[in-house]
Design a protein around this motif. Structure first.
Motif, PDB file in Angstrom:
ATOM      1  N   ILE A  63       0.983  -1.349   0.118  1.00 61.29           N
ATOM      2  CA  ILE A  63       0.053  -0.147   0.176  1.00 61.29           C
ATOM      3  C   ILE A  63       0.863   1.148   0.139  1.00 61.29           C
ATOM      4  O   ILE A  63       0.750   2.182  -0.851  1.00 61.29           O
ATOM      5  N   LEU A  64       2.091   1.211   0.935  1.00 64.45           N
ATOM      6  CA  LEU A  64       2.821   2.433   0.981  1.00 64.45           C
ATOM      7  C   LEU A  64       3.639   2.599  -0.520  1.00 64.45           C
ATOM      8  O   LEU A  64       3.699   3.761  -0.978  1.00 64.45           O
ATOM      9  N   ASP A  65       3.815   1.453  -0.919  1.00 68.04           N
ATOM     10  CA  ASP A  65       4.576   1.533  -2.451  1.00 68.04           C
ATOM     11  C   ASP A  65       3.722   2.401  -3.450  1.00 68.04           C
ATOM     12  O   ASP A  65       4.177   3.160  -4.175  1.00 68.04           O
ATOM     13  N   VAL A  66       2.365   1.614  -3.517  1.00 63.23           N
ATOM     14  CA  VAL A  66       1.518   2.211  -4.388  1.00 63.23           C
ATOM     15  C   VAL A  66       1.314   3.968  -4.122  1.00 63.23           C
ATOM     16  O   VAL A  66       1.132   4.684  -5.000  1.00 63.23           O
ATOM     17  N   MET A  67       1.045   4.103  -2.834  1.00 66.32           N
ATOM     18  CA  MET A  67       0.964   5.357  -2.454  1.00 66.32           C
ATOM     19  C   MET A  67       2.020   6.463  -2.991  1.00 66.32           C
ATOM     20  O   MET A  67       1.948   7.557  -3.313  1.00 66.32           O
ATOM     21  N   LYS A  68       3.325   5.881  -2.622  1.00 67.64           N
ATOM     22  CA  LYS A  68       4.571   6.704  -3.096  1.00 67.64           C
ATOM     23  C   LYS A  68       4.679   6.988  -4.363  1.00 67.64           C
ATOM     24  O   LYS A  68       4.833   7.940  -5.084  1.00 67.64           O
ATOM     25  N   LYS A  69       4.400   5.975  -5.271  1.00 70.63           N
ATOM     26  CA  LYS A  69       4.445   5.868  -6.609  1.00 70.63           C
ATOM     27  C   LYS A  69       3.388   7.028  -7.129  1.00 70.63           C
ATOM     28  O   LYS A  69       3.582   7.644  -8.236  1.00 70.63           O
ATOM     29  N   SER A  70       2.083   7.018  -6.752  1.00 69.94           N
ATOM     30  CA  SER A  70       1.119   7.954  -7.085  1.00 69.94           C
ATOM     31  C   SER A  70       1.413   9.214  -6.658  1.00 69.94           C
ATOM     32  O   SER A  70       1.097  10.159  -7.708  1.00 69.94           O
ATOM     33  N   PHE A  71       1.788   9.518  -5.551  1.00 72.46           N
ATOM     34  CA  PHE A  71       2.202  11.057  -5.331  1.00 72.46           C
ATOM     35  C   PHE A  71       3.226  11.433  -6.099  1.00 72.46           C
ATOM     36  O   PHE A  71       3.229  12.726  -6.562  1.00 72.46           O
ATOM     37  N   LEU A  72       4.223  10.697  -6.404  1.00 76.04           N
ATOM     38  CA  LEU A  72       5.349  11.038  -7.151  1.00 76.04           C
ATOM     39  C   LEU A  72       4.529  11.454  -8.548  1.00 76.04           C
ATOM     40  O   LEU A  72       5.242  12.388  -9.317  1.00 76.04           O
ATOM     41  N   GLY A  73       3.793  10.494  -8.962  1.00 72.99           N
ATOM     42  CA  GLY A  73       3.117  10.829 -10.517  1.00 72.99           C
ATOM     43  C   GLY A  73       2.274  12.121 -10.479  1.00 72.99           C
ATOM     44  O   GLY A  73       2.416  12.919 -11.297  1.00 72.99           O
ATOM     45  N   TYR A  74       1.968  12.558  -9.261  1.00 69.11           N
ATOM     46  CA  TYR A  74       1.067  13.741  -9.379  1.00 69.11           C
ATOM     47  C   TYR A  74       2.055  14.952  -9.303  1.00 69.11           C
ATOM     48  O   TYR A  74       1.764  15.878 -10.211  1.00 69.11           O
ATOM     49  N   LEU A  75       3.075  14.891  -8.433  1.00 73.54           N
ATOM     50  CA  LEU A  75       4.079  15.958  -8.710  1.00 73.54           C
ATOM     51  C   LEU A  75       4.542  16.054 -10.086  1.00 73.54           C
ATOM     52  O   LEU A  75       4.932  17.259 -10.578  1.00 73.54           O
ATOM     53  N   LEU A  76       5.198  15.093 -10.471  1.00 75.92           N
ATOM     54  CA  LEU A  76       5.679  15.038 -11.957  1.00 75.92           C
ATOM     55  C   LEU A  76       4.447  15.752 -12.939  1.00 75.92           C
ATOM     56  O   LEU A  76       5.065  16.251 -13.630  1.00 75.92           O
ATOM     57  N   ALA A  77       3.573  15.025 -12.913  1.00 73.05           N
ATOM     58  CA  ALA A  77       2.539  15.566 -13.950  1.00 73.05           C
ATOM     59  C   ALA A  77       2.248  17.054 -13.726  1.00 73.05           C
ATOM     60  O   ALA A  77       1.786  17.642 -14.561  1.00 73.05           O
ATOM     61  N   PHE A  78       2.074  17.467 -12.282  1.00 72.79           N
ATOM     62  CA  PHE A  78       1.733  18.857 -12.162  1.00 72.79           C
ATOM     63  C   PHE A  78       2.538  20.051 -12.773  1.00 72.79           C
ATOM     64  O   PHE A  78       2.387  20.699 -13.406  1.00 72.79           O
ATOM     65  N   PHE A  79       4.003  19.414 -12.598  1.00 70.82           N
ATOM     66  CA  PHE A  79       5.169  20.418 -13.114  1.00 70.82           C
ATOM     67  C   PHE A  79       5.464  20.169 -14.373  1.00 70.82           C
ATOM     68  O   PHE A  79       5.715  21.274 -15.129  1.00 70.82           O
ATOM     69  N   ILE A  80       5.536  18.987 -14.931  1.00 66.06           N
ATOM     70  CA  ILE A  80       5.345  19.002 -16.531  1.00 66.06           C
ATOM     71  C   ILE A  80       4.117  19.806 -17.273  1.00 66.06           C
ATOM     72  O   ILE A  80       4.684  20.510 -18.292  1.00 66.06           O
ATOM     73  N   ALA A  81       2.997  19.616 -16.769  1.00 68.78           N
ATOM     74  CA  ALA A  81       1.877  20.571 -17.117  1.00 68.78           C
ATOM     75  C   ALA A  81       2.261  22.069 -17.207  1.00 68.78           C
ATOM     76  O   ALA A  81       1.912  22.704 -18.105  1.00 68.78           O
ATOM     77  N   ILE A  82       2.806  22.379 -16.036  1.00 65.18           N
ATOM     78  CA  ILE A  82       2.877  23.823 -15.958  1.00 65.18           C
ATOM     79  C   ILE A  82       4.030  24.240 -17.033  1.00 65.18           C
ATOM     80  O   ILE A  82       3.762  25.355 -17.849  1.00 65.18           O
ATOM     81  N   ILE A  83       4.849  23.385 -17.273  1.00 66.17           N
ATOM     82  CA  ILE A  83       6.192  23.709 -18.265  1.00 66.17           C
ATOM     83  C   ILE A  83       5.582  23.750 -19.770  1.00 66.17           C
ATOM     84  O   ILE A  83       5.759  24.658 -20.327  1.00 66.17           O
TER      85      ILE A  83
END
Length: 376
Positions: free
Chosen positions: A166-186
């Motif tokens: 569960i923790l691995d899934v959460m870490k990968k998902s939150f990393l995905g959120y941050l990556l998508a957020f900053f890529i979208a801004i750029i």
């Protein structure tokens, strides 16, 4: 006097909540009746493992795709609203069949692209508890309320027997959120600032061809990530008849979803800035598909594509606000709107995460024991 005023405020707030609940019940009485019937059926068939398995799968198949439709086919539906629903259905439906068939052949009966082979999810359920069957029903209700809930968290967590997974899934998902957020801004800041005519005038015909290609690609990559959320109820290797049942039911369910034009949750896509334009939809799908493919190649650990998607839309709204608004007053208004949309989406997604964690703790003894060991 001040105390009386506070009491009036509390009474007004309670009255509004009560009215909202009454209004929802009145408008959704047919839907609520269906939910009550589904809960009753779930309670009755829980002891019968084979029936419970297919009943849970059927609920998970429709509820997961209906909720996650905003991520993949949401922009496709929005930008092709003038076209007949059955052409859209056949296009996406056949891509689904081809994608899961490839996984079934390549991984000896596994339709999840090995997402269900990670420790903690590798064992198919030998029996079911009521709350496991109730999880997709909860997801149906949240979808009706237009809440972008992570189906990965809500459906996989109730079957995971290891807290570490569960923790691995959460870490990968939150990393995905941050990556998508900053890529979208750029990406969208550059597009809005330097590509002046990107959304001006009528879209050329080639944009529709590009959009169908990118949407189809995104849909295939999403299936590689999220087919596990549906298949978690089933054996980890499906025989021929089980595979036909799995594929056929989802194919027909997709047709119903396209007929409803994405249902209520489609409004989350439609409210975003100019996302119904085929050029904007193509760019959203293209960036999203690249991000999902990167995480697919990164590891077999499942992840919440919902968190990636809301990060992408949130970053996009902020970039548009920063790039398009020259006057300070307009910029502040646009930034506040972008912030409000992002906060609302992430709050709703966080509610779904909290519900899934509570269910996982209640259902799985192994998860409870691991959590208790951390505090000893």
């Amino acid at each position: 006097m001040a105390k009386l005023k506070d009491q009036n405020i509390n009474q007004d707030a309670l009255s509004k909540v009560a009215y909202t609940l009454f209004d929802f019940t009145k408008k959704e009485k047919t839907f609520l009746l269906v939910i009550c019937i589904l809960i009753s059926i779930a309670g009755m068939i829980t002891p019968y493992t084979y029936l419970a398995m297919w009943f849970g799968f059927a609920l998970a198949a429709y509820s997961a795709i209906a909720n996650d439709s905003i991520q993949t086919i949401g922009t496709f539906i929005a930008s092709n609203h003038q076209r007949k629903w059955y052409w859209l259905w056949l296009f996406m439906g056949l891509i689904f069949v081809a994608t899961v068939t490839y996984s079934w052949f390549t991984f000896q009966g596994d339709v999840s692209y090995q997402r269900l082979q990670v420790p903690g999810l590798d064992k198919a359920p030998e029996n079911f508890v009521f709350l496991q069957l109730a999880a997709p029903i909860v997801l149906l209700v949240m979808t009706r309320l237009r809440m972008p809930v992570s189906t990965t968290f809500l459906l996989l967590n109730v079957f995971t027997y290891k807290a570490g997974t569960i923790l691995d899934v959460m870490k990968k998902s939150f990393l995905g959120y941050l990556l998508a957020f900053f890529i979208a801004i750029i990406v969208w800041f550059l597009v809005e600032r330097f590509v002046k005519n990107f959304l001006k005038g009528e879209a050329k015909t080639y944009w529709y061809i590009l959009q169908w290609i990118t949407s189809g690609t995104l849909w295939a990559v999403w299936i590689m990530q999220d087919a596990a959320n549906i298949a978690v109820f089933l054996p980890r290797q499906l025989n021929t008849w089980e595979f036909i049942g799995y594929t056929g039911f989802i194919f027909l369910g997709l047709g119903f979803l396209f007929y409803l034009k994405g249902d209520r949750i489609q409004g989350i896509v439609n409210e975003k800035t100019k996302v119904t334009d085929v050029r904007a939809a193509t760019l959203v799908d293209f960036v999203y598909a690249i991000i999902l493919f990167y995480f697919k190649m990164l590891s077999n650990v499942p992840m919440s594509t919902t968190w990636v998607f809301i990060g992408l839309l949130g970053g996009r709204e902020l970039a548009i606000a920063l790039a398009k608004s020259k006057k300070l007053s307009k910029r502040k208004a646009r930034i506040f709107r972008a912030y409000s949309l992002a906060r609302r989406d992430i709050t709703k997604a966080a509610i779904g995460l909290l519900v899934s964690l509570i269910l996982a703790l209640i259902i799985n003894e192994g998860v409870r024991n691991e959590i208790m060991d951390l505090f000893r």
